[in-house]
Design a protein around this motif. Structure first.
Motif, mmCIF file in Angstrom:
data_model
loop_
_atom_site.group_PDB
_atom_site.id
_atom_site.type_symbol
_atom_site.label_atom_id
_atom_site.label_comp_id
_atom_site.label_asym_id
_atom_site.label_seq_id
_atom_site.Cartn_x
_atom_site.Cartn_y
_atom_site.Cartn_z
ATOM 1 N N SER A 250 6.614 1.744 1.041
ATOM 2 C CA SER A 250 7.158 1.561 -0.444
ATOM 3 C C SER A 250 8.306 2.512 -0.449
ATOM 4 O O SER A 250 8.252 3.725 -0.169
ATOM 5 N N PRO A 251 9.661 1.762 -1.068
ATOM 6 C CA PRO A 251 10.562 2.545 -0.997
ATOM 7 C C PRO A 251 10.992 3.761 -1.908
ATOM 8 O O PRO A 251 9.961 3.813 -2.891
ATOM 9 N N PHE B 173 0.132 -1.843 -2.485
ATOM 10 C CA PHE B 173 -0.884 -2.488 -1.526
ATOM 11 C C PHE B 173 -0.224 -2.959 -0.071
ATOM 12 O O PHE B 173 -1.029 -3.054 0.720
ATOM 13 N N ALA B 174 1.007 -3.293 -0.066
ATOM 14 C CA ALA B 174 1.790 -3.647 1.051
ATOM 15 C C ALA B 174 1.604 -2.602 2.021
ATOM 16 O O ALA B 174 1.562 -2.906 3.255
ATOM 17 N N GLU B 175 2.108 -1.303 1.611
ATOM 18 C CA GLU B 175 2.040 -0.236 2.422
ATOM 19 C C GLU B 175 0.473 -0.013 3.027
ATOM 20 O O GLU B 175 0.263 0.300 4.071
ATOM 21 N N LEU B 176 -0.328 -0.013 2.171
ATOM 22 C CA LEU B 176 -1.701 0.283 2.651
ATOM 23 C C LEU B 176 -2.251 -0.871 3.428
ATOM 24 O O LEU B 176 -2.963 -0.524 4.289
ATOM 25 N N VAL C 92 2.353 -10.390 4.559
ATOM 26 C CA VAL C 92 1.516 -9.832 3.252
ATOM 27 C C VAL C 92 2.422 -9.369 2.347
ATOM 28 O O VAL C 92 2.499 -9.746 1.269
ATOM 29 N N PRO C 93 3.214 -8.301 2.630
ATOM 30 C CA PRO C 93 4.056 -7.837 1.541
ATOM 31 C C PRO C 93 5.036 -8.882 1.152
ATOM 32 O O PRO C 93 5.532 -9.181 -0.224
ATOM 33 N N LEU C 94 5.410 -9.955 1.916
ATOM 34 C CA LEU C 94 6.480 -10.733 1.285
ATOM 35 C C LEU C 94 5.716 -12.076 0.636
ATOM 36 O O LEU C 94 6.191 -12.320 -0.300
ATOM 37 N N ALA C 95 4.485 -12.404 1.024
ATOM 38 C CA ALA C 95 3.862 -13.028 0.013
ATOM 39 C C ALA C 95 3.613 -12.806 -1.227
ATOM 40 O O ALA C 95 3.762 -13.557 -2.245
ATOM 41 N N MET C 96 3.293 -11.296 -1.387
ATOM 42 C CA MET C 96 2.831 -10.817 -2.749
ATOM 43 C C MET C 96 4.510 -10.687 -3.600
ATOM 44 O O MET C 96 4.222 -11.270 -4.785
ATOM 45 N N THR D 113 -4.264 -9.132 0.173
ATOM 46 C CA THR D 113 -4.548 -8.157 1.438
ATOM 47 C C THR D 113 -5.952 -8.341 1.829
ATOM 48 O O THR D 113 -6.122 -8.056 3.260
ATOM 49 N N PRO D 114 -7.030 -8.796 1.044
ATOM 50 C CA PRO D 114 -8.225 -9.005 1.864
ATOM 51 C C PRO D 114 -8.184 -10.108 2.772
ATOM 52 O O PRO D 114 -9.360 -10.352 3.764
#
Length: 472
Positions: free
Chosen positions: A384-385, A60-63, A222-226, A209-210
Motif C-alpha cells: 500500500s503506497p 487487502f492487496a498487501e495482505l 488480485v490487486p489489479l482485479a480489485m 482474495t479468498p
C-alpha cells in the motif's frame, strides 16, 4: 487425503468475482434510493465511498500478497491479532451478513421472476431453485463457477451501461424526461450522511482474495482485479444513476422498493421494466454465485485451521470445498423458508450488514499496520503506497460512517440492534471455540512463516516450489 485447491482462474474471472458480488439487486436498490433521496449530489457520497473502498483494496492487496490463502481476512488476521479476531472478522463480517443478505437477494430474484415472467408461480419455488442450482455449480468446481460468473457479470455490466447511455443520450428512449431543473447538491454537507448507503455499492471487492489459491499470478491479478472492479462499478452505476434521475422523479426513486425497475420503465416503458427485471435476476444470481463460492472458501480455511469442524476442510474430486458449499446453500434455504428476510427489511439488513462489514475492514487496516511492524522484511509484492496513509484515512473514515449509518434516527436504532446482535453472537462463539476447542489464547498469534510455508496448494515440504510460486 484432502484434495487441494488449484490455480485455474485468470484476471477476468477475478474481476468477475469482484464485480459480481458488488452489483447485486440490493445494490441496485441502494443506487436508485440514493439518487432519489440526495439527487445528483449522491455522486459525492459515491466518491467518498469509492475512496474508502480503494483504501480497503490496498490493504487487502498487501495482505494477500503476503499470505495468498483461501481464508482471506481470517488468514491475514491470524499472525496479527490471533484466531479470535480472525473468526470475528469472517463470521460477523461475512458469514452471518451473507445469510441474511444472500437469502434476501434470493427472495428478491423469485419475486422479480414471478412479476416479470411467470405471474402464476410461487416466488419461493424460484428462489429455492436458484440456490440449489448455484450450489450444484459450485460443487462442480471453480472452473464451472468462473465460466458462469464471467457470463453473468458481462451481461450485467453491459446491460447497466447500455441502459444508462440510452437514458443520458435519449437515443432509443421511449419515455419523456422529467421537466425539472435539479439542484446538484440540495443536501449540502449532509450529503456525507449518505456515505453508508453509497458504500454498499462497492463493498465486497475483497472477495477476490479468498480465491487467491485458485487465481493465476495472484500477486499481480488480485490487486489489479480489485482496482478494476471498483472503476467498472463506479462508471456503470454513475451512468445508470444519472439516467434514472433524468427520467424518473426523485420522490418516486427515493420511496420505491425497486427504484431501478421504476427508472428503467421511465426510460423504455414496458421493455425497460422487463430488461431491468432480467438485470435484477442476473445481479442476484451473480451475487449468490460469488457468495457461495467465496464464503465457502473462508469456511474451508477455518476448517483447515481448526477454527471450525474439520469436515469443512474437505474438498471433492473437482477441488471444491463441497461441505462448506452445502452449508451455505442449506442456510440460505432455511432462512428463505422461515421468512426472516423480506423486501420490507432489506434496507435495514443492508445497512446492518454494512456496519459488520466495516468492522472487518477496520480489522484489515489494523492487520496491515501490525504486520508491517512485526514483519518489516517479509516479501510484499504489493505494498500500500504512502506508508500508512490509506490505512489511517480508511480507519477514520470507517469510524465516521459507523457512527453515521443513516440520517433517520429510528432506522439507525434498528441498524445498531441487528449489528450488535451479529457481533455479539460471533464474539461468544469465537471466544468459546478458541478457548475450549482450539485450547489457545484469545490473542495467541500464528507465526507468519508457518502460514506462508503451509499454503494449502503446496505440500509442507515443497518449500522450493512455494518460493517459486510466490515470486510470480
Amino acid at each position: 487425503m484432502t484434495k487441494q485447491l488449484k490455480r485455474r482462474l485468470g484476471l477476468w474471472a477475478a474481476v468477475a468475482t469482484g464485480v459480481g458480488i458488488v452489483v447485486s439487486s440490493s445494490a441496485l436498490v441502494s443506487l436508485g434510493q440514493g439518487f432519489g433521496a440526495a439527487g445528483p449530489g449522491f455522486i459525492l457520497a459515491m466518491g467518498v465511498a469509492l475512496f474508502l473502498n480503494l483504501c480497503v483494496a490496498f490493504s487487502f492487496a498487501e495482505l494477500s500478497s503476503i499470505v495468498p490463502r483461501a481464508g482471506g481476512i481470517n488468514h491475514f488476521t491470524l499472525p496479527a491479532l490471533g484466531p479470535f479476531m480472525g473468526m470475528v472478522a469472517v463470521i460477523s463480517g461475512y458469514v452471518l451478513v451473507t445469510i441474511f443478505a444472500g437469502s434476501a437477494e434470493a427472495g428478491i430474484a423469485g419475486i422479480v421472476f414471478r412479476d416479470v415472467f411467470a405471474p402464476g408461480i410461487n416466488p419461493m419455488v424460484i428462489s429455492l431453485a436458484f440456490v440449489i442450482l448455484l450450489g450444484i455449480v459450485n460443487v462442480l468446481g471453480v472452473e464451472v463457477y468462473s465460466t458462469i460468473q464471467i457470463i453473468l457479470t458481462t451481461l450485467l455490466i453491459a446491460s447497466t451501461v447500455i441502459l444508462g447511455i440510452i437514458g443520458l443520450t435519449g437515443i432509443g428512449a421511449t419515455g419523456t424526461p422529467v421537466p425539472t431543473t435539479l439542484e446538484f447538491n440540495p443536501s449540502g454537507w449532509g450529503i456525507f450522511s449518505f456515505t453508508a448507503l453509497a458504500i454498499w455499492l462497492f463493498v465486497g471487492v475483497e472477495f477476490v482474495t479468498p480465491m487467491a489459491e485458485e487465481i493465476k499470478k495472484p500477486k499481480i491479478y488480485v490487486p489489479l482485479a480489485m482496482i478494476l472492479s471498483l472503476v467498472i462499478i463506479l462508471l456503470a452505476d454513475a451512468l445508470f444513476g444519472f439516467a434514472a434521475i433524468k427520467y424518473a422523479p426523485l420522490q418516486l426513486l427515493g420511496e420505491s422498493a425497486s427504484p431501478h425497475v421504476e427508472a428503467a420503465g421511465a426510460i423504455l416503458g414496458k421493455t425497460g421494466q422487463t430488461w431491468m427485471g432480467i438485470v435484477t435476476i442476473l445481479a442476484t444470481v451473480s451475487t449468490l454465485n460469488t457468495l457461495i463460492c467465496a464464503i465457502a472458501r473462508m469456511i474451508y480455511s477455518m476448517g483447515i485451521e481448526g477454527q471450525m469442524p474439520k469436515v469443512f476442510g474437505k474438498t471433492n474430486r473437482y477441488g471444491s470445498p463441497w461441505v462448506a458449499v452445502a452449508l451455505m446453500c442449506a442456510l440460505f434455504v432455511v432462512f428463505l423458508l422461515v421468512g426472516l428476510t423480506n423486501s420490507a427489511s432489506i434496507v435495514t439488513f443492508i445497512l446492518a450488514g454494512c456496519f459488520c462489514w466495516l468492522v472487518t475492514y477496520f480489522i484489515a487496516h489494523l492487520n496491515v499496520v501490525i504486520l508491517r511492524y512485526k514483519y518489516p522484511k517479509v516479501e510484499r509484492t504489493f505494498k500500500s503506497p504512502l506508508g500508512f496513509t490509506f490505512q489511517i484515512i480508511g480507519m477514520i473514515g470507517i469510524l465516521y460512517v459507523m457512527f453515521n449509518m443513516s440520517p433517520d434516527a429510528a432506522l439507525r436504532t434498528e441498524i445498531y440492534k441487528y449489528s450488535l446482535l451479529f457481533l455479539g453472537l460471533t464474539v461468544i462463539y469465537a471466544a468459546l471455540w478458541v478457548k475450549f476447542v482450539m485450547k489457545k489464547g484469545i490473542f495467541q498469534t500464528t507465526p507468519l512463516e508457518e502460514l506462508i510455508e503451509t499454503t494449502s496448494t503446496t505440500p509442507r515440504d515443497s518449500t522450493h516450489e512455494l518460493k517459486e510460486d510466490m515470486s510470480i
